[in-house]
Design a protein around this motif. Structure first.
Motif, PDB file in Angstrom:
ATOM      1  N   LEU A  63     -12.577  62.844   9.944  1.00  0.00           N
ATOM      2  CA  LEU A  63     -14.077  62.682  10.632  1.00  0.00           C
ATOM      3  C   LEU A  63     -13.857  62.564  11.925  1.00  0.00           C
ATOM      4  CD1 LEU A  63     -16.934  62.124  10.327  1.00  0.00           C
ATOM      5  CD2 LEU A  63     -16.494  59.572  10.241  1.00  0.00           C
ATOM      6  N   ALA A  64     -13.027  62.008  12.588  1.00  0.00           N
ATOM      7  CA  ALA A  64     -12.758  62.026  13.981  1.00  0.00           C
ATOM      8  C   ALA A  64     -12.502  63.302  14.366  1.00  0.00           C
ATOM      9  CB  ALA A  64     -11.658  61.104  14.236  1.00  0.00           C
ATOM     10  N   GLY A  65     -11.952  64.249  13.697  1.00  0.00           N
ATOM     11  CA  GLY A  65     -11.415  65.731  14.292  1.00  0.00           C
ATOM     12  C   GLY A  65     -12.820  66.385  13.839  1.00  0.00           C
ATOM     13  N   LEU A  66     -13.616  66.299  12.906  1.00  0.00           N
ATOM     14  CA  LEU A  66     -14.598  66.836  12.851  1.00  0.00           C
ATOM     15  C   LEU A  66     -15.847  66.753  13.951  1.00  0.00           C
ATOM     16  CD1 LEU A  66     -15.095  66.761   8.802  1.00  0.00           C
ATOM     17  CD2 LEU A  66     -14.797  68.819  10.096  1.00  0.00           C
ATOM     18  N   ASP A  67     -15.740  65.196  14.228  1.00  0.00           N
ATOM     19  CA  ASP A  67     -16.743  65.096  15.289  1.00  0.00           C
ATOM     20  C   ASP A  67     -16.431  65.841  16.730  1.00  0.00           C
ATOM     21  OD1 ASP A  67     -18.560  63.522  13.770  1.00  0.00           O
ATOM     22  OD2 ASP A  67     -17.646  61.609  14.167  1.00  0.00           O
ATOM     23  N   TRP A  68     -15.072  65.849  17.030  1.00  0.00           N
ATOM     24  CA  TRP A  68     -14.517  66.300  18.146  1.00  0.00           C
ATOM     25  C   TRP A  68     -14.826  67.899  18.067  1.00  0.00           C
ATOM     26  CZ3 TRP A  68     -10.353  69.929  17.804  1.00  0.00           C
ATOM     27  CH2 TRP A  68     -10.250  70.435  19.148  1.00  0.00           C
ATOM     28  N   ALA A  69     -14.413  68.630  16.906  1.00  0.00           N
ATOM     29  CA  ALA A  69     -14.785  69.785  16.765  1.00  0.00           C
ATOM     30  C   ALA A  69     -16.167  70.306  17.034  1.00  0.00           C
ATOM     31  CB  ALA A  69     -14.122  70.339  15.379  1.00  0.00           C
TER      32      ALA A  69
ATOM     33  N   SER B 235     -18.265  68.956  18.915  1.00  0.00           N
ATOM     34  CA  SER B 235     -18.654  68.823  20.494  1.00  0.00           C
ATOM     35  C   SER B 235     -17.992  69.768  21.126  1.00  0.00           C
ATOM     36  CB  SER B 235     -18.078  67.451  20.845  1.00  0.00           C
ATOM     37  OG  SER B 235     -16.628  67.698  21.229  1.00  0.00           O
ATOM     38  N   GLN B 236     -17.011  70.763  20.399  1.00  0.00           N
ATOM     39  CA  GLN B 236     -16.280  71.778  21.176  1.00  0.00           C
ATOM     40  C   GLN B 236     -16.914  73.167  20.475  1.00  0.00           C
ATOM     41  OE1 GLN B 236     -14.088  71.313  23.736  1.00  0.00           O
ATOM     42  NE2 GLN B 236     -14.955  69.218  23.266  1.00  0.00           N
ATOM     43  N   GLY B 237     -18.008  73.057  19.660  1.00  0.00           N
ATOM     44  CA  GLY B 237     -18.457  74.271  19.105  1.00  0.00           C
ATOM     45  C   GLY B 237     -18.014  74.956  17.999  1.00  0.00           C
ATOM     46  N   HIS B 238     -16.831  74.225  17.210  1.00  0.00           N
ATOM     47  CA  HIS B 238     -16.243  74.748  16.410  1.00  0.00           C
ATOM     48  C   HIS B 238     -16.952  74.531  14.939  1.00  0.00           C
ATOM     49  CE1 HIS B 238     -12.663  75.511  18.682  1.00  0.00           C
ATOM     50  NE2 HIS B 238     -12.788  74.355  19.103  1.00  0.00           N
ATOM     51  N   GLU B 239     -16.756  75.442  13.716  1.00  0.00           N
ATOM     52  CA  GLU B 239     -17.172  75.231  12.593  1.00  0.00           C
ATOM     53  C   GLU B 239     -16.447  74.696  11.607  1.00  0.00           C
ATOM     54  OE1 GLU B 239     -18.101  79.316  11.488  1.00  0.00           O
ATOM     55  OE2 GLU B 239     -19.580  79.601  13.189  1.00  0.00           O
ATOM     56  N   SER B 240     -15.271  74.581  11.947  1.00  0.00           N
ATOM     57  CA  SER B 240     -14.168  74.017  10.876  1.00  0.00           C
ATOM     58  C   SER B 240     -13.039  73.504  11.587  1.00  0.00           C
ATOM     59  CB  SER B 240     -14.024  75.074   9.671  1.00  0.00           C
ATOM     60  OG  SER B 240     -13.374  76.164  10.446  1.00  0.00           O
ATOM     61  N   ILE B 241     -12.335  72.788  10.930  1.00  0.00           N
ATOM     62  CA  ILE B 241     -10.829  72.379  11.510  1.00  0.00           C
ATOM     63  C   ILE B 241      -9.852  72.341  10.251  1.00  0.00           C
ATOM     64  CG2 ILE B 241     -11.708  70.557  12.982  1.00  0.00           C
ATOM     65  CD1 ILE B 241     -11.016  68.334  11.185  1.00  0.00           C
ATOM     66  N   VAL B 242      -8.520  72.472  10.700  1.00  0.00           N
ATOM     67  CA  VAL B 242      -7.458  72.231   9.671  1.00  0.00           C
ATOM     68  C   VAL B 242      -6.639  71.356  10.129  1.00  0.00           C
ATOM     69  CG1 VAL B 242      -5.191  73.400   9.146  1.00  0.00           C
ATOM     70  CG2 VAL B 242      -7.349  74.944   9.036  1.00  0.00           C
ATOM     71  N   THR B 243      -6.210  70.178   9.166  1.00  0.00           N
ATOM     72  CA  THR B 243      -5.868  69.178   9.628  1.00  0.00           C
ATOM     73  C   THR B 243      -4.321  69.072   9.060  1.00  0.00           C
ATOM     74  OG1 THR B 243      -6.459  68.022   7.587  1.00  0.00           O
ATOM     75  CG2 THR B 243      -7.620  67.409   9.616  1.00  0.00           C
ATOM     76  N   ALA B 244      -3.268  68.650   9.800  1.00  0.00           N
ATOM     77  CA  ALA B 244      -2.067  68.440   9.522  1.00  0.00           C
ATOM     78  C   ALA B 244      -1.529  67.250   9.935  1.00  0.00           C
ATOM     79  CB  ALA B 244      -0.994  69.540  10.279  1.00  0.00           C
TER      80      ALA B 244
ATOM     81  N   ARG C 204     -19.796  66.984   7.837  1.00  0.00           N
ATOM     82  CA  ARG C 204     -19.045  65.760   8.626  1.00  0.00           C
ATOM     83  C   ARG C 204     -20.143  64.405   8.409  1.00  0.00           C
ATOM     84  NH1 ARG C 204     -21.731  67.662  13.275  1.00  0.00           N
ATOM     85  NH2 ARG C 204     -21.859  65.888  14.931  1.00  0.00           N
ATOM     86  N   ASP C 205     -21.388  64.581   8.339  1.00  0.00           N
ATOM     87  CA  ASP C 205     -22.194  63.316   8.174  1.00  0.00           C
ATOM     88  C   ASP C 205     -22.230  63.154   6.736  1.00  0.00           C
ATOM     89  OD1 ASP C 205     -23.165  63.318  10.848  1.00  0.00           O
ATOM     90  OD2 ASP C 205     -24.917  64.664  10.720  1.00  0.00           O
ATOM     91  N   ASP C 206     -22.024  64.019   5.866  1.00  0.00           N
ATOM     92  CA  ASP C 206     -21.673  63.528   4.616  1.00  0.00           C
ATOM     93  C   ASP C 206     -20.609  62.699   4.318  1.00  0.00           C
ATOM     94  OD1 ASP C 206     -22.643  64.541   1.391  1.00  0.00           O
ATOM     95  OD2 ASP C 206     -20.471  64.050   1.728  1.00  0.00           O
ATOM     96  N   LEU C 207     -19.558  62.966   5.003  1.00  0.00           N
ATOM     97  CA  LEU C 207     -18.171  62.374   5.054  1.00  0.00           C
ATOM     98  C   LEU C 207     -18.298  61.118   5.624  1.00  0.00           C
ATOM     99  CD1 LEU C 207     -15.194  61.973   4.562  1.00  0.00           C
ATOM    100  CD2 LEU C 207     -14.781  63.391   6.233  1.00  0.00           C
TER     101      LEU C 207
END
Length: 196
Positions: A81-87, A89-98, A145-148
Motif C-alpha cells: 500500500l505504501a508503494g502504491l501511494d508513492w507510485a 503520486s509519481q503518476g505510475h499505473e502499477s508497481i512490482v514489489t520485491a 489502492r483504496d480497496d487495499l
C-alpha cells in the motif's frame, strides 16, 4: 501497459534475525539491499524502498523511502500500500514489489508478471514456484489502492486473501536454484553466502 515502478519491501521487524534491517546485512561484501536494487532497477521505470523508522540509514542508496501508512507493522500488504501511494503520486499505473531479504530473485521477474496479468482490467499477479506462491513478489495496480487500504484497516493481513478476491494471476517460476530464497536467520545468511 506502461512499465511499472518498483518497490523494495523492507519494512519488517526481522525478529528471527535479532531485529534491525536485514537488507543492510553484508552479503558477498556488500549490503544485501545493493544486490536487490541491482536486480530490480533495470526492470522498472523508477524505484523506491518501503521501510519504517528513520530513513537516514538508507541515504547512501539514493532511493525515496516510503513508510507504512497503516500502524502496527501490518505485514507485507502495508508495504504494498505504501508503494502504491508513492507510485500514484509519481503518476505510475502499477508497481512490482520485491522483498529486501531475497537477493536472488529472477532477472525477468517484471516481464513474467506482466505477461501473467495480460488482459486484466487491473493487472494483478504474484510470482509462484512449485513450492507455492511468493506473495512479496507481485504486480499491483494503483487503481486498487483504496480497496487495499480499506481491507488493511478492516484487519486483513493475508496477501493471497486479497489477491484472490481480485482474480490475481500466477506467474510461474521454476524452483531451480531457489530463486526466492529469503534470508530470515543467521543460518540463512551463511547459506546465501555459499550461493553467491
Amino acid at each position: 501497459m506502461k512499465q511499472p515502478a518498483g518497490v523494495i519491501v523492507a519494512g519488517g521487524l526481522a525478529t528471527r534475525m535479532g531485529g534491525g534491517d536485514k537488507c543492510l546485512l553484508p552479503l558477498g561484501g556488500a549490503p544485501m539491499l545493493e544486490r536487490v536494487i541491482a536486480r530490480l532497477e533495470p526492470q522498472v521505470a523508477e524505484l523506491a524502498l518501503n521501510a519504517n523508522g528513520d530513513s537516514a540509514r538508507f541515504a547512501g542508496f539514493g532511493l525515496p523511502v516510503v513508510s507504512d501508512s497503516v500502524a502496527g507493522f501490518a505485514g507485507p500488504l502495508a508495504g504494498v500500500l505504501a508503494g502504491l501511494d508513492w507510485a500514484a503520486s509519481q503518476g505510475h499505473e502499477s508497481i512490482v514489489t520485491a522483498a529486501g531479504d531475497t537477493p536472488f530473485f529472477p532477472c525477468d521477474l517484471v516481464p513474467r508478471l506482466l505477461l501473467a496479468a495480460e488482459g486484466m482490467a487491473h493487472p494483478l499477479a504474484l510470482a509462484c514456484t512449485p513450492d507455492g506462491r511468493q506473495p512479496t513478489f507481485g504486480l499491483w495496480p494503483v487503481a486498487l489502492r483504496d480497496d487495499l487500504r480499506a481491507a488493511l484497516e478492516g484487519g486483513l493481513r493475508k496477501v493471497v486473501m486479497w489477491t484472490d478476491k481480485h482474480g490475481g494471476q500466477m506467474a510461474e517460476f521454476d524452483g531451480a536454484g531457489e530463486p526466492f530464497f529469503n534470508i530470515n536467520t543467521p543460518e540463512d545468511l551463511v547459506k546465501a553466502e555459499a550461493m553467491i
